[in-house]
Design an enzyme around this catalytic site. Structure first.
Site, PDB file in Angstrom:
ATOM      1  N   ASP A 223      -6.600  -1.197 -14.369  1.00 44.44           N
ATOM      2  CA  ASP A 223      -6.000  -1.728 -12.936  1.00 44.44           C
ATOM      3  C   ASP A 223      -4.847  -1.170 -12.422  1.00 44.44           C
ATOM      4  OD1 ASP A 223      -8.585  -3.197 -12.593  1.00 44.44           O
ATOM      5  OD2 ASP A 223      -7.860  -4.984 -13.526  1.00 44.44           O
TER       6      ASP A 223
ATOM      7  N   GLU B 200     -18.268  -7.548  -5.921  1.00 42.40           N
ATOM      8  CA  GLU B 200     -17.764  -7.381  -7.052  1.00 42.40           C
ATOM      9  C   GLU B 200     -16.753  -8.628  -7.445  1.00 42.40           C
ATOM     10  OE1 GLU B 200     -15.735  -3.706  -8.126  1.00 42.40           O
ATOM     11  OE2 GLU B 200     -17.525  -2.564  -7.426  1.00 42.40           O
TER      12      GLU B 200
END
Ligand SMILES: Cc1ncc(COP(=O)(O)O)c(C=O)c1O
Ligand SMILES: Cc1ncc(COP(=O)(O)O)c(C=O)c1O
Lengths: 268, 436, 436, 268
Positions: free
Chosen positions: D60, D49
């Site tokens: 995140d 990824e």
């Protein structure tokens, strides 16, 4: 003690106005203020006002405030004021106390009147007491044969001027301008008419104060008033020579002489 | 002091000359101001009797200031103390305090008298901001006197006044704080009285100010009394307010003076504690005297020199008090009790945490004292016992003080003080009352 | 963009999935939050249909927040511009802004959903203080995320939140300002969603926030419309509000969307001027994109990275905007115009000096823009032309900025800026409109 | 390009889970990120990824935020990401882009899909797009034969899990804990049941992410999932050796080896 009116009578006999000088007690020290006031007497003041330094002097301008605050900071007490009165009154000149009301109420009005009289004081000038709220003081003054000097202002109604003239003893203090104490360039147009209004109300002498600092100004005022009251200008002599007593006294003497000449040359 | 004090409804009123109970109040003022004070007295009397003036005043209060302020049931607080606690929400008024009522009344009167300029004194700045606001609204020139010490401490309020168009004059004389600002404003007034009105900031000073300011503030109590009756069907068991000069307190109390069953409590600034000498609990610990034109209780020394007062709350930090309060105390109609800085700050935190209302520290004095009254009354009369507190102002202005006191403001560190403890403490028995 | 957008009353509403005009809004969110957002949507829909909830909400708004806020005729301002200027006084609400409506609605819903904790983001602190207030009132745990840059700049608001019992978490990531605080709050929510509600501070974000926040704020417009009709017998010719995220604006506009004769004006923060790139005029100068869960106008670079916004007003300093505004703009129902920092500050001074009301700088944007609209309408339709401005908040919080801008706060020096000029300038012709 | 599902199929054939490794493009530089990702491929990642750094990454945690922010500060652009994709996809390992939505919308969804496909990318993981709001992307992906990796979370309803499984291609990303990215001490109890729910919804592979940082944790997850996704732990290798690329690559290699062993020892 004698009423201040005797000093005005003498001056009148001499064809002139009386010179009334003011200093606060305790500035620069209690003894220093005595020496200063005596100098003013020697140099020609006809009557003396001794200020009782107070924390909240709403009628005083910056000059007198500064000296009075210094006196308070130096620890002057109400009893000290009586001591200064005594020392000045000894000279034979009529000596009044000028004071805001609360210290007197606190001292006890009766007791104050008695002690002031005993010290030889002639009476009292009360900038924040008018006759209609001064009952207790009037009673005590009358009992002890003290002068009650109340103020009139340009804004006072005829009715109040008359009432004040009636209730005053010694003289009436005419505030020449709308404003607090302090030396001013020129004396006010409001003073003459005010003096006339007081005279219409009775035959107590009228002294004009607030703003006079020179012999010429004194002469101007003396042309229509029975007395000229000078305060800030005297105080300034001391403030300007702080720490140099001799110089301060010289300045006081010179100013008094100038003013005393002023009140004498007026009517000539 | 005299047998001729009237009884009945007039008992607590001033006489013609401005004396309450024949002794308190009056007008100890330079002759130069007497004409202006007479004119003001006359204008105020006429105005209060003039329906058009009263209607105008009510309209500007309602449309502009936002009155009637809400009467608010503080439910979480009520639960904590075991009695019904009602808050009169003067903090929601325009400019954040009861003071707007007084200045709008006086400014309206100024306009009626044809004067074009107003002056005012201010301590921390609250009355100055209110005066500047009223002056802006009525298009009057405005000068505010403020102790130089205070102008430096309260630059934010100086800025507010300036933004509103007022001139702020720093006063350097004396202690350079509130009382000296009053002196200086009076000096200005002596010289400017023909076109200038003095907007006095509290129910003190020479006649007619104590009575006039009360009249302009009495909406607080009139509204609260009607709201309490309407919302709860009863009169309160007690009413409470903080007392600086006494305008918010007299504004509340007046409506209840004749209601003999209603306890009336004024809470004075106890500072570090009355025993330390660092306080402003004028009635509790002062002596009768004359200050700023009225005979009243004054903090003074043996020679009658005014003594510096101390309170964490600038708005209460005044060595005098309105003369009607002195009379209400002397006559036994109202009780005046000191509340310390610490007690007030604790109440500030408590009200913030339980009700989401940050009170002015002034008002927090009333909350602190009243909660103890409420606990006692709750114990004596049950949970329906009702205590009505005047929340005279909001606390935004006091965050600097709160930051220092509680160690707030640092998000990384979190508060220093244990604010959690405040709620727990509040649930315990009366303490300010017990300490007296 | 599509022919199936409904017309008539539903034209400006979001569809089931949260899209306005089929394009704007929606829910661009992590799956982890979808269940919570669905639950919230469901709870909000049910609550709005539940008379008991609506009554509770109205009661807390009235008794605690002080609504309905007054509709005030600014007479001196009206005279200056030649048209009737009405101010919706949201500045008099508890905590000083319209924001209390939103947080009380969301907190009431939180209680209804049985959650015990709330989180919120805040920029300068206004929404954080409001959230902490609502949390105190409803006795909920409260954590507020605030950019670390902002916690240092706004220690006073940090202190307020702490005093109210909230925990303030400084956010160091990204630009350490509002948008990063939102990101961090969302991160908290992903992990705490079972017992925590996210009190979002404006009518932006993922569905249902834009519609839900609008519902909680729409009292502004509903009240104002009824007040205007009742007090003046007419609808306003134009309504105006500032637009940050857009809650106060949509709260005002909603009531007037179907009134086709009423112009609707949103004023965006033009910062140093749109041409300088230093602004936050999202609709005027942004591009369609997705930010914080909704498709809307966004200030972004060529790659879709969010660009830092600039406004003198912290509450408007946001690079996105509520999606319904994007739709109202795209659909031509409302006009969005930038107002520069300088124009807003001038309006702040003007309102202070003429009406004695210091507005929040956010609200001053609305005043600045609306006065130009008023001048135009006054010229076109005469002095009865009516412009209704939402005065979304008070300016106490902004005095620091005003001090810097005008050089205020020093009593010895007096203000640096020539505030006298402000009134004179205001009397001259439209300028913000002319500049566009 | 091939769908990532081929990598899962290969792993399944080998009786193990697939290891999916994540790094953001452009950290420490574009070229540096290519070398890092290739190192991970060489050391045993089955799929890659590539994060597209974005200004507002709500999913995140601090580790990935820090690297992505550094990449943005270094000037990484959307087009650079395609360059990284191309360089990694060349190795033959299925290579996806993980990105928040706005940069894609800005690039143009159709154009993006075409360019991603042309670069050899296998598809895209979309943390802030769910299938019900992903219509445009789904259409474009289908047109260009790209994987659409959507996420499921413990909080997802069965209905939504089934819908997501249905709409995903390549694999389904199961967020193992309620929270953002970041290495955690122990993997979550919530992951197993979640994987089971996805499997009930269709036969697309399920990879579990968020929180894995050691071979042991990988082994644990591999026991019930088709793939183990590791992100923050790889990023940390680079952050911990900032300025020393060789050391960073060594750390990456060591971690990959450990994790690759982990996914292999699970079922034994
Ligand atoms: C909020 C508030 N309450 C009370 C006071 C005290 O004044 P008073 O005793 O006249 O009500 C002040 C004075 O500034 C104030 O700001
Ligand atoms: C007084 C005031 N008005 C307006 C705003 C802008 O928010 P919104 O656009 O959501 O109304 C804020 C935000 O803090 C505010 O404090």
């Amino acid at each position: 003690m004698t009423s201040t009116s005797t000093a005005f009578a003498t001056a009148r006999e001499e064809g002139r106005a009386a010179l009334v000088g003011y200093l606060p007690a305790g500035y620069p020290t209690v003894e220093g203020s005595i020496r200063a006031l005596r100098t003013m007497v020697e140099a020609g003041c006809d009557a003396i006002e001794i200020g009782l330094p107070y924390s909240d002097p709403v009628m005083d301008g910056p000059t007198i405030q500064a000296a009075a605050q210094a006196a308070l900071d130096g620890g002057v007490r109400t009893a000290d004021v009586l001591r200064v009165v005594e020392a000045v009154a000894e000279t034979g000149v009529p000596t009044l106390v000028m004071t805001y009301w609360n210290p007197i109420e606190r001292y006890g009005v009766q007791r104050w009147a008695a002690d002031l009289a005993a010290a030889g004081g002639a009476g009292m000038i009360t900038p924040d007491i008018t006759p209609d709220h001064g009952g207790e003081w009037i009673a005590a003054a009358d009992e002890h044969d003290l002068d009650k000097v109340f103020l009139v202002a340009p804004s006072s109604t005829d009715e109040r001027v008359a009432m004040t003239a009636r209730e005053s003893r010694g003289f009436v203090y005419a505030a020449a301008v709308m404003g607090v104490t302090g030396a001013r360039e020129s004396s006010s147009d409001l003073a003459g008419p005010l003096v006339a209004r007081v005279r219409a109300g009775g035959d107590v002498p009228v002294a004009v104060g607030i703003g006079v600092s020179t012999g010429d100004q004194a002469a101007e005022v003396a042309a229509y008033a029975d007395g000229v009251i000078v305060g800030s200008a005297f105080v300034r002599c001391l403030l300007d020579h702080e720490g140099d007593e001799a110089a301060g006294l010289d300045a006081l003497r010179a100013l008094t002489t100038d003013l005393a000449e002023g009140v004498r040359r007026a009517r000539s | 002091m005299s047998v001729s004090v009237p009884s009945g409804p007039m008992r607590y009123e001033a006489d013609e000359r401005g004396y309450f109970g024949e002794t308190w109040g009056g007008r100890f003022m330079p002759e130069a101001l007497v004409a202006a004070l007479d004119e003001l007295t006359e204008a105020w009397r006429e105005a209060m009797a003039d329906d058009a003036f009263v209607a105008d005043f009510e309209r500007v209060l309602r449309d502009y200031a936002g009155t009637p302020s809400r009467l608010y049931h503080a439910e979480r607080l009520s639960e904590l103390v075991g009695a019904r606690v009602l808050l009169k929400r003067e903090d929601l008024n325009h400019t954040g305090a009861h003071k707007i009522r007084n200045v709008l009344g006086q400014a309206l009167l100024t306009r009626r008298m044809g004067k074009t300029r107003v002056i005012a004194e201010t301590g921390a700045g609250q009355h100055g901001v209110a005066s500047a606001t009223a002056a802006a609204w009525f298009d009057l020139d405005c000068t505010v006197y403020m102790g130089a010490v205070d102008t430096r401490r309260q630059a934010l309020n100086v800025a507010r006044m300036q933004l509103l168009g007022a001139k702020v004059v720093p006063v350097e004389s004396g202690s350079a704080t509130l009382k000296d600002a009053i002196n200086e404003a009076l000096r200005d007034w002596v010289a400017s009285v023909d076109h200038t009105a003095y907007l006095f900031g509290t129910a003190a000073g020479p006649h007619p100010f104590p009575s006039m300011v009360r009249d302009f503030c009495r909406g607080i109590g009139d509204e609260a009394r009607a709201q309490c009756l309407e919302q709860y069907g009863v009169l309160p068991d007690a009413v409470a307010a903080c007392v600086g000069g006494g305008s918010n307190a007299i504004g509340l109390f007046t409506a209840f003076l004749e209601d003999e069953g209603v306890e009336i409590h004024g809470f004075e600034p106890g500072g570090d504690g009355v025993e330390t000498g660092r306080h402003a609990a004028t009635i509790h610990a002062g002596e009768a005297g004359v200050l700023h034109g009225a005979r009243t209780y004054v903090l003074q020394d043996e020679d009658g020199q005014t003594v510096e007062s101390h309170s964490i709350s600038a708005g209460l930090d005044y060595p005098g008090v309105g003369p009607q309060h002195s009379w209400l105390s002397a006559a036994g109609r109202a009780t005046y009790t000191p509340v310390t800085d610490a007690q007030a700050m604790e109440a500030m935190a408590l009200l913030s945490r339980t009700e989401g209302i940050i009170p002015a520290i002034e008002s927090a004095h009333a909350v602190a004292g009243a909660l103890d009254v409420a606990k006692r009354l709750g114990q004596e009369r049950g949970p329906d016992a009702t205590v009505l507190i005047n929340l005279s102002g909001r606390g935004d202005k006091d965050m600097g003080t709160a930051i220092e006191w509680f160690g707030l403001g640092d998000a990384e560190e979190g508060p220093e003080a244990d604010l959690e403890q405040v709620e727990a403490d509040a649930a315990t028995g009366p303490d300010t009352e017990a300490q007296q």
